[in-house]
Scaffold this motif. Sequence first.
Motif, PDB file in Angstrom:
ATOM      1  N   PHE A  83       0.842  -1.202   0.000  1.00  0.00           N
ATOM      2  CA  PHE A  83       0.000   0.000   0.000  1.00  0.00           C
ATOM      3  C   PHE A  83       0.873   1.247   0.000  1.00  0.00           C
ATOM      4  O   PHE A  83       0.986   1.953   1.008  1.00  0.00           O
ATOM      5  CB  PHE A  83      -0.947  -0.018   1.217  1.00  0.00           C
ATOM      6  CG  PHE A  83      -1.772  -1.261   1.273  1.00  0.00           C
ATOM      7  CD1 PHE A  83      -2.901  -1.400   0.484  1.00  0.00           C
ATOM      8  CD2 PHE A  83      -1.392  -2.329   2.083  1.00  0.00           C
ATOM      9  CE1 PHE A  83      -3.639  -2.572   0.505  1.00  0.00           C
ATOM     10  CE2 PHE A  83      -2.134  -3.500   2.114  1.00  0.00           C
ATOM     11  CZ  PHE A  83      -3.258  -3.625   1.319  1.00  0.00           C
ATOM     12  N   PRO A  84       1.506   1.529  -1.147  1.00  0.00           N
ATOM     13  CA  PRO A  84       2.402   2.690  -1.203  1.00  0.00           C
ATOM     14  C   PRO A  84       1.669   4.011  -0.947  1.00  0.00           C
ATOM     15  O   PRO A  84       2.284   4.999  -0.572  1.00  0.00           O
ATOM     16  CB  PRO A  84       2.986   2.632  -2.616  1.00  0.00           C
ATOM     17  CG  PRO A  84       2.087   1.742  -3.392  1.00  0.00           C
ATOM     18  CD  PRO A  84       1.451   0.807  -2.409  1.00  0.00           C
ATOM     19  N   GLY A  85       0.357   3.999  -1.108  1.00  0.00           N
ATOM     20  CA  GLY A  85      -0.443   5.189  -0.820  1.00  0.00           C
ATOM     21  C   GLY A  85      -0.745   5.353   0.661  1.00  0.00           C
ATOM     22  O   GLY A  85      -1.470   6.261   1.057  1.00  0.00           O
ATOM     23  N   GLY A  86      -0.210   4.462   1.494  1.00  0.00           N
ATOM     24  CA  GLY A  86      -0.367   4.571   2.942  1.00  0.00           C
ATOM     25  C   GLY A  86      -1.746   4.216   3.451  1.00  0.00           C
ATOM     26  O   GLY A  86      -2.464   3.398   2.865  1.00  0.00           O
ATOM     27  N   LYS A  87      -2.100   4.845   4.550  1.00  0.00           N
ATOM     28  CA  LYS A  87      -3.338   4.508   5.256  1.00  0.00           C
ATOM     29  C   LYS A  87      -4.575   4.690   4.387  1.00  0.00           C
ATOM     30  O   LYS A  87      -5.482   3.844   4.410  1.00  0.00           O
ATOM     31  CB  LYS A  87      -3.454   5.348   6.526  1.00  0.00           C
ATOM     32  CG  LYS A  87      -4.639   4.987   7.400  1.00  0.00           C
ATOM     33  CD  LYS A  87      -4.640   5.765   8.699  1.00  0.00           C
ATOM     34  CE  LYS A  87      -5.794   5.363   9.599  1.00  0.00           C
ATOM     35  NZ  LYS A  87      -5.756   6.086  10.887  1.00  0.00           N
ATOM     36  N   ASP A  88      -4.634   5.766   3.607  1.00  0.00           N
ATOM     37  CA  ASP A  88      -5.824   5.989   2.785  1.00  0.00           C
ATOM     38  C   ASP A  88      -6.010   4.878   1.757  1.00  0.00           C
ATOM     39  O   ASP A  88      -7.136   4.441   1.516  1.00  0.00           O
ATOM     40  CB  ASP A  88      -5.764   7.342   2.083  1.00  0.00           C
ATOM     41  CG  ASP A  88      -6.084   8.500   3.009  1.00  0.00           C
ATOM     42  OD1 ASP A  88      -6.462   8.268   4.171  1.00  0.00           O
ATOM     43  OD2 ASP A  88      -5.966   9.655   2.551  1.00  0.00           O
ATOM     44  N   GLN A  89      -4.934   4.412   1.154  1.00  0.00           N
ATOM     45  CA  GLN A  89      -5.053   3.321   0.187  1.00  0.00           C
ATOM     46  C   GLN A  89      -5.520   2.045   0.879  1.00  0.00           C
ATOM     47  O   GLN A  89      -6.414   1.353   0.386  1.00  0.00           O
ATOM     48  CB  GLN A  89      -3.731   3.066  -0.536  1.00  0.00           C
ATOM     49  CG  GLN A  89      -3.846   1.968  -1.572  1.00  0.00           C
ATOM     50  CD  GLN A  89      -2.524   1.600  -2.231  1.00  0.00           C
ATOM     51  OE1 GLN A  89      -1.477   2.137  -1.892  1.00  0.00           O
ATOM     52  NE2 GLN A  89      -2.579   0.663  -3.163  1.00  0.00           N
ATOM     53  N   LEU A  90      -4.924   1.739   2.025  1.00  0.00           N
ATOM     54  CA  LEU A  90      -5.303   0.538   2.773  1.00  0.00           C
ATOM     55  C   LEU A  90      -6.772   0.608   3.199  1.00  0.00           C
ATOM     56  O   LEU A  90      -7.536  -0.344   3.006  1.00  0.00           O
ATOM     57  CB  LEU A  90      -4.402   0.361   3.998  1.00  0.00           C
ATOM     58  CG  LEU A  90      -4.756  -0.773   4.953  1.00  0.00           C
ATOM     59  CD1 LEU A  90      -4.709  -2.121   4.252  1.00  0.00           C
ATOM     60  CD2 LEU A  90      -3.806  -0.749   6.152  1.00  0.00           C
TER      61      LEU A  90
END
Length: 191
Positions: free
Chosen positions: A48-55
């Motif tokens: 999830f390279p987009g971090g928390k928002d992607q997860l």
Amino acid sequence: MAIKGDETRARLIEAARTLVEAKGYHGTGLNEVLVVAGAPRGSLYHHFPGGKDQLVGEALAAAGREVDGMVEELAATASTARDLIQALLDGLADRMVAAGYAKGCPVATVALEVAATNDDLQPICGGIYAGWQRALADALRADGHDAEESDELAATVLALIEGALVLARAGRSRIPIERTGRRIAKLLGTG
């Protein structure tokens, strides 16, 4: 190795899904997600390279698909939209009770917290709700309601279901869901 990576990714999504539904977006930390998933820190940013928002976005999408699946399964056996909606309410209530009221709507907690301020998660929440509303409208059209009435009734029924889930969770009681089921039956002219 790809299978192990896929399993880790799936565990991270499921952990985030469970935690976010119970504790909300802000109440769920990434360290807690890693612990629940049993995953190393590096795997989070790898998957999830987009971090928390992607997860969280992927966790919401998975939760939305679960309810989509419930609706599809129930629609295959329900003879009317009213039966479908009642079975859906029963299923959501059972899910909530089984989780000790830690679960309600799998999208509402995030939608209430961040949809107004988070441009990444808002369209995901909005899209999930729009899909559920379309499914309800389709069932109502199959019962003979015209398109405009189906859309309005579906929006109203979805709002009633969401409100019932919030009240049931807050009161730790199925009663709001049961009452809402009876009111929806009356609204649809079948109860």
